[in-house]
Motif scaffolding. Structure first.
Motif, short mmCIF file in Angstrom:
data_model
loop_
_atom_site.label_atom_id
_atom_site.label_comp_id
_atom_site.label_asym_id
_atom_site.label_seq_id
_atom_site.Cartn_x
_atom_site.Cartn_y
_atom_site.Cartn_z
N ASN A 56 0.84 -1.19 0.00
CA ASN A 56 0.00 0.00 0.00
C ASN A 56 0.88 1.25 0.00
O ASN A 56 1.98 1.25 0.54
CB ASN A 56 -0.90 0.03 1.23
N ASP A 84 -4.55 -4.96 0.10
CA ASP A 84 -3.24 -4.83 -0.53
C ASP A 84 -3.29 -3.85 -1.72
O ASP A 84 -4.32 -3.68 -2.36
CB ASP A 84 -2.77 -6.19 -1.06
N ARG A 85 -2.14 -3.24 -1.97
CA ARG A 85 -1.92 -2.44 -3.20
C ARG A 85 -2.89 -1.27 -3.36
O ARG A 85 -3.25 -0.90 -4.47
CB ARG A 85 -1.97 -3.33 -4.44
N ASN A 86 -3.31 -0.71 -2.26
CA ASN A 86 -4.15 0.48 -2.32
C ASN A 86 -3.30 1.75 -2.36
O ASN A 86 -2.22 1.80 -1.77
CB ASN A 86 -5.07 0.56 -1.10
N THR A 87 -3.80 2.76 -3.05
CA THR A 87 -3.21 4.10 -3.01
C THR A 87 -4.16 4.99 -2.22
O THR A 87 -5.33 5.12 -2.57
CB THR A 87 -3.00 4.67 -4.41
N SER A 109 -8.74 -4.37 -1.88
CA SER A 109 -7.42 -4.25 -2.48
C SER A 109 -7.50 -3.53 -3.83
O SER A 109 -8.55 -3.48 -4.46
CB SER A 109 -6.81 -5.64 -2.69
N ASP A 110 -6.35 -2.97 -4.25
CA ASP A 110 -6.20 -2.35 -5.57
C ASP A 110 -7.13 -1.16 -5.76
O ASP A 110 -7.60 -0.88 -6.87
CB ASP A 110 -6.44 -3.39 -6.67
N ASN A 111 -7.40 -0.43 -4.69
CA ASN A 111 -8.26 0.75 -4.77
C ASN A 111 -7.43 2.02 -4.96
O ASN A 111 -6.29 2.11 -4.50
CB ASN A 111 -9.11 0.86 -3.51
N TRP A 112 -8.04 3.00 -5.62
CA TRP A 112 -7.39 4.29 -5.90
C TRP A 112 -8.22 5.34 -5.16
O TRP A 112 -9.32 5.69 -5.60
CB TRP A 112 -7.38 4.53 -7.39
N ASP A 127 -12.93 -4.13 -4.20
CA ASP A 127 -11.63 -4.08 -4.86
C ASP A 127 -11.73 -3.24 -6.14
O ASP A 127 -12.78 -3.15 -6.76
CB ASP A 127 -11.17 -5.49 -5.24
N HIS A 128 -10.60 -2.65 -6.54
CA HIS A 128 -10.51 -1.88 -7.79
C HIS A 128 -11.47 -0.70 -7.82
O HIS A 128 -11.94 -0.30 -8.88
CB HIS A 128 -10.76 -2.80 -8.99
N ASP A 145 -17.14 -3.96 -6.17
CA ASP A 145 -15.89 -3.98 -6.93
C ASP A 145 -16.01 -3.12 -8.19
O ASP A 145 -17.07 -3.09 -8.84
CB ASP A 145 -15.54 -5.41 -7.34
#
Length: 260
Positions: A56, A84-87, A109-112, A127-128, A145
């Motif tokens: 993250n 995981d992998r969030n900004t 996870s993987d959210n902007w 997610d996303h 999502d």
């Protein structure tokens, strides 16, 4: 070892993976757990029973894991879970849950998540998801999502926003937004299927046709919502069974009425 700036205050009971980076003047509390590859920007405060996954990127001045802004909160056990992998950009605020549900606010996870976004107590973000600047989620909101929330949008408590839905700029979202749809305007109105988003995600022609048929049944054919739901169930076997189920599950959980 963890790369912690000399001016940061990290409680010795906090659990940080070996390669976590913590910027100047950040504050991390005793019940915080942060996974590998995550970076914490300057002046960020992470507190409460907060668990953050791997890779993250949390920018400066964010407030993560503060207690809820629910006036009835009385110190009950509460938590925040981030995948995981969030900004998470500048000045975002993500609060702990409350005892009104299971005590946990969850972000996938993987959210902007852009600047000044607020995610209140007991929200569930999939997610996303993209949340543009100044998006504000009240308590107990659900985002499916791949949902896209336009800037300066406010989402009322308990509202559900379906998967792949898109909310335009400065939306006032007081009712549920159906999956796959684009809504905008004041008052908020469902305009069409979110075709651009679905094409970008590689939806087949068969799936798109089923989704467009669901849109027509709900918003264009003059049916009651219950009649439309019954007709949607009959679309199974036409190449979009997973999407039909997403829509049916959404309506089964809907609490606030539908943006039509």
């Amino acid at each position: 070892m963890t790369r912690i700036h000399a001016t940061a205050l990290v409680d010795p009971r906090a659990e940080l993976a070996d390669d976590v980076q913590v910027g100047p003047y950040a504050v991390i509390g005793p019940e915080v757990r942060i996974g590998p590859g995550t970076t914490v920007g300057p002046h960020t405060v992470i507190e409460g029973r907060t668990t953050i996954g791997r890779d993250n990127r949390i920018f400066q001045f964010a407030s993560i894991g503060a207690i809820s802004q629910d006036m009835s909160y009385a110190g009950e056990p509460a938590a925040l879970e981030i995948g995981d992998r969030n900004t998470i950009r500048e000045f975002c605020t993500l609060n702990l849950g409350t005892a009104k549900e299971d005590g946990v606010t969850r972000v996938g996870s993987d959210n902007w998540i852009m600047a000044y976004v607020h995610i209140a107590h007991d929200c569930r973000v999939g997610d996303h998801v993209v949340m543009a600047n100044n998006t504000t989620l009240a308590g107990h909101v659900r985002l499916g999502d791949w949902a896209f929330i336009g800037g300066l949008t406010g989402v009322h408590q308990f509202v559900h926003v379906g998967a792949h839905a898109m909310i335009g700029f400065q939306g006032h979202v007081a009712q549920d937004v159906a999956p796959y749809m684009t809504v905008d305007g004041n008052p908020l109105t469902t305009r069409a299927v979110n075709l651009t988003g679905l094409k970008r995600r590689g939806f087949s022609a068969e799936r798109m046709a089923v989704i467009r048929r669901m849109h027509k049944l709900i918003f264009r054919d003059g049916l009651t919502l219950q009649q439309a739901i019954e007709e949607i169930g009959k679309l199974r076997g036409q190449g979009g069974d997973a999407d039909v189920q997403v829509m049916l599950d959404f309506f089964a959980a809907s609490k606030r009425g539908l943006v039509r």
